[in-house]
Design an enzyme around this catalytic site. Structure first.
Site, PDB file in Angstrom:
ATOM      1  N   ASP A 242       0.832  -1.198   0.000  1.00  0.00           N
ATOM      2  CA  ASP A 242       0.000   0.000   0.000  1.00  0.00           C
ATOM      3  C   ASP A 242       0.873   1.257   0.000  1.00  0.00           C
ATOM      4  OD1 ASP A 242       0.884   0.193   2.669  1.00  0.00           O
ATOM      5  OD2 ASP A 242      -0.847  -0.923   3.415  1.00  0.00           O
ATOM      6  N   SER A 243       0.383   2.342   0.619  1.00  0.00           N
ATOM      7  CA  SER A 243       1.119   3.610   0.553  1.00  0.00           C
ATOM      8  C   SER A 243       2.493   3.522   1.209  1.00  0.00           C
ATOM      9  CB  SER A 243       0.312   4.723   1.214  1.00  0.00           C
ATOM     10  OG  SER A 243      -0.011   4.368   2.547  1.00  0.00           O
ATOM     11  N   ILE A 244       2.644   2.640   2.194  1.00  0.00           N
ATOM     12  CA  ILE A 244       3.941   2.549   2.877  1.00  0.00           C
ATOM     13  C   ILE A 244       4.984   1.966   1.917  1.00  0.00           C
ATOM     14  CG2 ILE A 244       5.150   1.673   4.920  1.00  0.00           C
ATOM     15  CD1 ILE A 244       2.408   1.558   6.330  1.00  0.00           C
TER      16      ILE A 244
END
Lengths: 241, 241
Positions: free
Chosen positions: B10-12
């Protein structure tokens, strides 16, 4: 699915994913838009780079890179008769090798954006300090590179880009416009500090933008999460996959 | 020529090439040894990630990635009934989706190293501060994620890895062992600071090393410049190309 941008060059390209590096910054700029592939070879000059060409950029490739930065010259410009002599390539041959590289890339894909980047300026005092830090008293008194000679290679690079109708980035002259460039942009008189990396990143983005490879105008590779209807997620994926 | 390591998440993961990011650091660690390809999708949970699987990891691929990190859960664990409800995936489905992802990857290549990474812990106070910085007085008083609930997902992830015989990285518990983890490792209660990124980088390198993907033992993709005889450069390339 994403277009590929390849960074082809010497150690200044190889190190471009170290902290603050221009390659990593480019990957961040083109996040979800393009893949940034690093093909930097520390110590290489254009003569040795010729051996890599057909391996890195095979002819007949179905999906050739959309853009390639060609960033050599720092090693070609090492002086004959000094400690890095083995890397030296005469300026005429540097020019011929750049032409061969460009022709090969254009043969891979005539629409490929090829960007020529000059070597950065050389801080001779910084090079000597670096040699002393490695070799102490045994360090040679004469820098293995001079800023003047690197400038000759940088000029050839920029002139060639003009002749071939390619965009170029003249780091050598651009960096010297800033007072204190020697320590501001260079960590050891040759390689880039974080601020030096930021200059390269900014310039590459500028050239890519001018060539209509502007990140903000390129599509995401899959739906943005806010476009996904949580009750009916397949819809967004049917439209964009 | 180089093996590919794909970072899927995901965004991480998407932000892992921002300054100090763990993806860029990994690219630096594996410089000239492997290509680090980022496939991070901000806001995505495992349910939406399922739609990407066959596109990102096509079956029958001639050269599948050698290693893949699977790093989801931070969005799945968003709470029902709060502001990020649309991203919520029940923990049982999160587990099932992880199983499907692993099975698909192993179908691509049974020798692929698949590493499961848990979501990092959540600093609820940090999330509320972040919401107030965006929405001011209108910000909800209740954090859209809790550390406790994210821990449930993290446990599922680690237990599943054990069952499937895969290496895992339990960021959720590991980070909480450090006093002040809330601000030290998290920038907004959820995403990573540079120090948080350094933890992920260190752990991924550790797991890769244990799986015999140790950078120092992997070959360079082409000759090291010191192996090139300047009088006879073709020799080194004939041997290694």
């Amino acid at each position: 699915m994403r277009p590929q941008f390849i960074l082809f060059g010497d150690s200044i390209t190889e190190q471009s994913f170290s902290p603050g590096g221009w390659g990593a910054a480019l990957a961040d700029t083109y996040s979800r838009k393009a893949d940034i592939i690093v093909r930097g070879y520390s110590g290489y000059n254009t003569r040795w780079a010729m051996f890599l060409l057909r391996h890195l950029f095979p002819l007949g490739c179905i999906k050739p890179p959309v853009a390639v930065t060609v960033f050599f010259g720092a090693n070609d410009a090492a002086l004959s008769g000094r400690t890095s002599e083995r890397q030296h390539v005469p300026v005429e041959e540097y020019r011929e090798n750049l032409i061969k590289i460009v022709h090969h890339l254009k043969e891979c894909s005539s629409s490929m954006l090829v960007v020529l980047i000059t070597p950065p300026p050389v801080d001779e005092e910084g090079r000597k300090e670096y040699a002393r830090s490695l070799y102490g008293e045994k360090a040679m008194e004469l820098s293995e590179r001079t800023n003047e000679m690197t400038g000759v290679y940088a000029n050839q690079c920029v002139e060639l880009a003009k002749e071939l109708g390619l965009p170029s980035i003249n780091l050598w002259s651009m960096m010297q416009e800033t007072v204190g460039w020697q320590k501001k942009f260079l960590s050891d008189g040759l390689h880039l500090t974080e601020e030096g990396n930021a200059v390269v990143h900014k310039e590459v983005v500028r050239v890519f933008n001018e060539a209509i490879l502007c990140a903000s105008e390129m599509p995401y590779d899959f739906p943005h999460n806010l476009e996904i209807d949580e009750k009916n997620p397949e819809k967004a994926f049917q439209q964009q996959c």
